[in-house]
Each structure stands twice: as C-alpha cells, then as structure tokens.
Design a protein around this motif. Structure first.
Motif, PDB file in Angstrom:
ATOM      1  N   ALA A  29      32.322  37.138  35.819  1.00 15.87           N
ATOM      2  CA  ALA A  29      33.193  37.335  34.388  1.00 15.87           C
ATOM      3  C   ALA A  29      33.310  38.898  34.256  1.00 15.87           C
ATOM      4  O   ALA A  29      34.435  39.219  34.171  1.00 15.87           O
ATOM      5  N   PRO A  30      32.425  39.840  34.576  1.00 11.84           N
ATOM      6  CA  PRO A  30      32.791  41.391  34.546  1.00 11.84           C
ATOM      7  C   PRO A  30      33.938  41.666  35.410  1.00 11.84           C
ATOM      8  O   PRO A  30      34.341  42.606  35.299  1.00 11.84           O
ATOM      9  N   TRP A  31      34.067  40.993  36.476  1.00 13.86           N
ATOM     10  CA  TRP A  31      34.818  41.486  37.371  1.00 13.86           C
ATOM     11  C   TRP A  31      36.622  41.010  37.261  1.00 13.86           C
ATOM     12  O   TRP A  31      37.472  41.184  37.770  1.00 13.86           O
ATOM     13  N   ALA A  32      36.312  39.739  36.490  1.00 12.54           N
ATOM     14  CA  ALA A  32      37.708  38.843  36.392  1.00 12.54           C
ATOM     15  C   ALA A  32      38.998  39.734  36.212  1.00 12.54           C
ATOM     16  O   ALA A  32      40.032  39.230  36.547  1.00 12.54           O
ATOM     17  N   ASN A  33      38.882  40.813  35.379  1.00 16.30           N
ATOM     18  CA  ASN A  33      40.230  41.487  35.059  1.00 16.30           C
ATOM     19  C   ASN A  33      40.598  42.620  36.113  1.00 16.30           C
ATOM     20  O   ASN A  33      41.623  43.155  36.042  1.00 16.30           O
ATOM     21  N   GLN A  34      39.580  42.514  37.105  1.00 17.51           N
ATOM     22  CA  GLN A  34      39.952  43.372  38.369  1.00 17.51           C
ATOM     23  C   GLN A  34      40.275  42.518  39.488  1.00 17.51           C
ATOM     24  O   GLN A  34      40.497  43.313  40.431  1.00 17.51           O
ATOM     25  N   ILE A  35      40.505  41.378  39.504  1.00 12.98           N
ATOM     26  CA  ILE A  35      40.740  40.564  40.710  1.00 12.98           C
ATOM     27  C   ILE A  35      41.907  39.643  40.608  1.00 12.98           C
ATOM     28  O   ILE A  35      42.507  39.699  39.199  1.00 12.98           O
TER      29      ILE A  35
ATOM     30  N   LYS B   7      38.100  48.007  44.943  1.00 17.16           N
ATOM     31  CA  LYS B   7      39.116  49.241  45.008  1.00 17.16           C
ATOM     32  C   LYS B   7      39.469  49.227  46.504  1.00 17.16           C
ATOM     33  O   LYS B   7      40.609  49.700  46.580  1.00 17.16           O
ATOM     34  N   ASP B   8      38.580  49.222  47.331  1.00 13.96           N
ATOM     35  CA  ASP B   8      38.966  49.501  48.860  1.00 13.96           C
ATOM     36  C   ASP B   8      40.038  48.534  49.372  1.00 13.96           C
ATOM     37  O   ASP B   8      41.012  48.809  49.807  1.00 13.96           O
ATOM     38  N   MET B   9      39.798  47.221  48.775  1.00 10.84           N
ATOM     39  CA  MET B   9      40.791  46.136  49.091  1.00 10.84           C
ATOM     40  C   MET B   9      42.037  46.445  48.496  1.00 10.84           C
ATOM     41  O   MET B   9      43.314  46.287  48.996  1.00 10.84           O
ATOM     42  N   GLN B  10      42.260  46.900  47.111  1.00  6.56           N
ATOM     43  CA  GLN B  10      43.552  47.100  46.575  1.00  6.56           C
ATOM     44  C   GLN B  10      44.182  48.349  47.022  1.00  6.56           C
ATOM     45  O   GLN B  10      45.319  48.251  47.096  1.00  6.56           O
TER      46      GLN B  10
ATOM     47  N   LYS C 137      45.402  41.771  47.548  1.00  5.26           N
ATOM     48  CA  LYS C 137      45.193  41.026  46.470  1.00  5.26           C
ATOM     49  C   LYS C 137      43.760  40.795  46.710  1.00  5.26           C
ATOM     50  O   LYS C 137      43.118  40.669  47.893  1.00  5.26           O
ATOM     51  N   VAL C 138      42.847  40.671  45.571  1.00  7.12           N
ATOM     52  CA  VAL C 138      41.526  40.463  45.629  1.00  7.12           C
ATOM     53  C   VAL C 138      41.021  39.054  45.024  1.00  7.12           C
ATOM     54  O   VAL C 138      41.488  38.661  44.060  1.00  7.12           O
TER      55      VAL C 138
ATOM     56  N   TYR D 105      42.555  38.843  50.100  1.00  3.42           N
ATOM     57  CA  TYR D 105      41.317  38.748  50.807  1.00  3.42           C
ATOM     58  C   TYR D 105      40.339  38.134  49.585  1.00  3.42           C
ATOM     59  O   TYR D 105      39.880  38.783  48.864  1.00  3.42           O
ATOM     60  N   THR D 106      39.741  36.931  49.938  1.00  2.11           N
ATOM     61  CA  THR D 106      38.905  36.490  49.144  1.00  2.11           C
ATOM     62  C   THR D 106      37.523  36.322  50.072  1.00  2.11           C
ATOM     63  O   THR D 106      37.240  35.933  50.851  1.00  2.11           O
ATOM     64  N   PHE D 107      36.546  36.740  49.139  1.00  2.34           N
ATOM     65  CA  PHE D 107      35.130  36.776  49.592  1.00  2.34           C
ATOM     66  C   PHE D 107      34.019  36.386  48.642  1.00  2.34           C
ATOM     67  O   PHE D 107      34.353  36.225  47.429  1.00  2.34           O
ATOM     68  N   HIS D 108      33.068  35.845  49.250  1.00  2.00           N
ATOM     69  CA  HIS D 108      31.937  35.367  48.495  1.00  2.00           C
ATOM     70  C   HIS D 108      31.262  36.875  47.667  1.00  2.00           C
ATOM     71  O   HIS D 108      30.722  37.520  48.256  1.00  2.00           O
ATOM     72  N   LEU D 109      31.194  36.743  46.480  1.00  2.00           N
ATOM     73  CA  LEU D 109      30.735  37.902  45.944  1.00  2.00           C
ATOM     74  C   LEU D 109      29.241  38.285  46.229  1.00  2.00           C
ATOM     75  O   LEU D 109      28.553  39.380  45.790  1.00  2.00           O
ATOM     76  N   GLU D 110      28.447  37.078  46.499  1.00  2.00           N
ATOM     77  CA  GLU D 110      27.214  37.177  46.799  1.00  2.00           C
ATOM     78  C   GLU D 110      26.618  37.745  48.001  1.00  2.00           C
ATOM     79  O   GLU D 110      25.630  38.209  48.216  1.00  2.00           O
ATOM     80  N   VAL D 111      27.753  38.241  48.723  1.00  2.00           N
ATOM     81  CA  VAL D 111      27.481  39.083  50.170  1.00  2.00           C
ATOM     82  C   VAL D 111      27.556  40.369  50.155  1.00  2.00           C
ATOM     83  O   VAL D 111      27.429  41.296  51.151  1.00  2.00           O
ATOM     84  N   THR D 112      27.724  41.172  48.821  1.00  2.00           N
ATOM     85  CA  THR D 112      27.675  42.721  48.723  1.00  2.00           C
ATOM     86  C   THR D 112      26.975  43.167  47.615  1.00  2.00           C
ATOM     87  O   THR D 112      26.904  42.536  46.499  1.00  2.00           O
TER      88      THR D 112
END
Length: 143
Positions: free
Chosen positions: A61-67, A38-41, A46-47, A23-30
C-alpha cells in the motif's frame, strides 16, 4: 516482464537497454524498494509490484501511488499445479477501492473457472498460462 531473480537492482539497466517498457517484480526480493522504483522510472519503465499470497496488502500500500501495476499472486510463485487462492481477492478489492486508477493484475491458476472471481474483485488484468497453453483448444479458453 516479471522478474523473480536475485540482485534485481543489477538488472534494471540491461532491461532498459533491451527496451523493456515495464518491469514487474516481487517486492519481497529487495530491501531497496524506493531506490529500485526510482531507478526503473528514470530508465523509462513502468513499475509493477507483485506480492506473494503470504505478503499483506499493507506492505504494498505505501508504494501504490508510485507504481503503475500491482500484481496479486493467487498461488505461490514457481510451484505449478496449485489451486487458485480465492482468499487473495479481498487484497484486489481493497486495492481497487483505495487506488482507482492503478492497474491491478491477478496471476495464479487463472482459467475459465476462476477468471470471473478476479473480475468481481475488480482486477483489470489477469495472467493465464497453463489454462491456455495446456489446452487443446486455447482459443476456446480465451473466449
């Protein structure tokens, strides 16, 4: 699948039921990015996070290790016929130098004239739509 929709959080469960594996999404929308990831995982997906040209890489950048995937847009979403924004390539290159195993995609006006720029910046996936679909010989464009 990349989603550019409102109320993205409400669409995770239906996508999981439909057996979406990414599930790929624009981070600007949330405003609930951590919860959404977390919900997707937890739903077995995959995120991927996509950023528009005007969004700084520091926001992703702060999210890169979680996606699993970072998608750098080289045009504004949903506005066809735009020129490839080569000035987005430093974002791709920076991501690659900082997150070696991250899948990095580039989307927007990717064709025979621009795909090499994505590769040089070390993206490992490109998204090409109209350059292929609007060509009389799609196979030659892909080759």
């Amino acid at each position: 699948m990349r989603m550019m929709v409102a109320r993205l959080e409400q669409r995770v469960k239906p996508m999981a039921i439909a057996e979406a594996n990414q599930y790929t999404f624009h981070l600007e929308v949330t405003d609930n990015l951590g919860t959404l990831i977390k919900d997707m995982q937890e739903n077995g997906m995959k995120v991927g996070l996509a950023i528009k040209p005007g969004t700084t890489i520091e926001y992703l950048a702060p999210w890169a290790n979680q996606i699993d995937v970072a998608l750098v847009m080289t045009v504004e979403p949903e506005l066809g016929g735009q020129k490839f924004m080569e000035d987005m390539m430093p974002k791709v290159h920076w991501l690659r130098t900082q997150f070696l195993s991250l899948d990095i995609e580039v989307d927007g006006s990717i064709g025979a004239d621009t795909v090499h720029k994505s590769a040089e910046a070390e993206a490992n996936t490109t998204v090409s739509g109209s350059a292929i679909l609007r060509n009389e010989d799609p196979r030659s464009v892909i080759n």
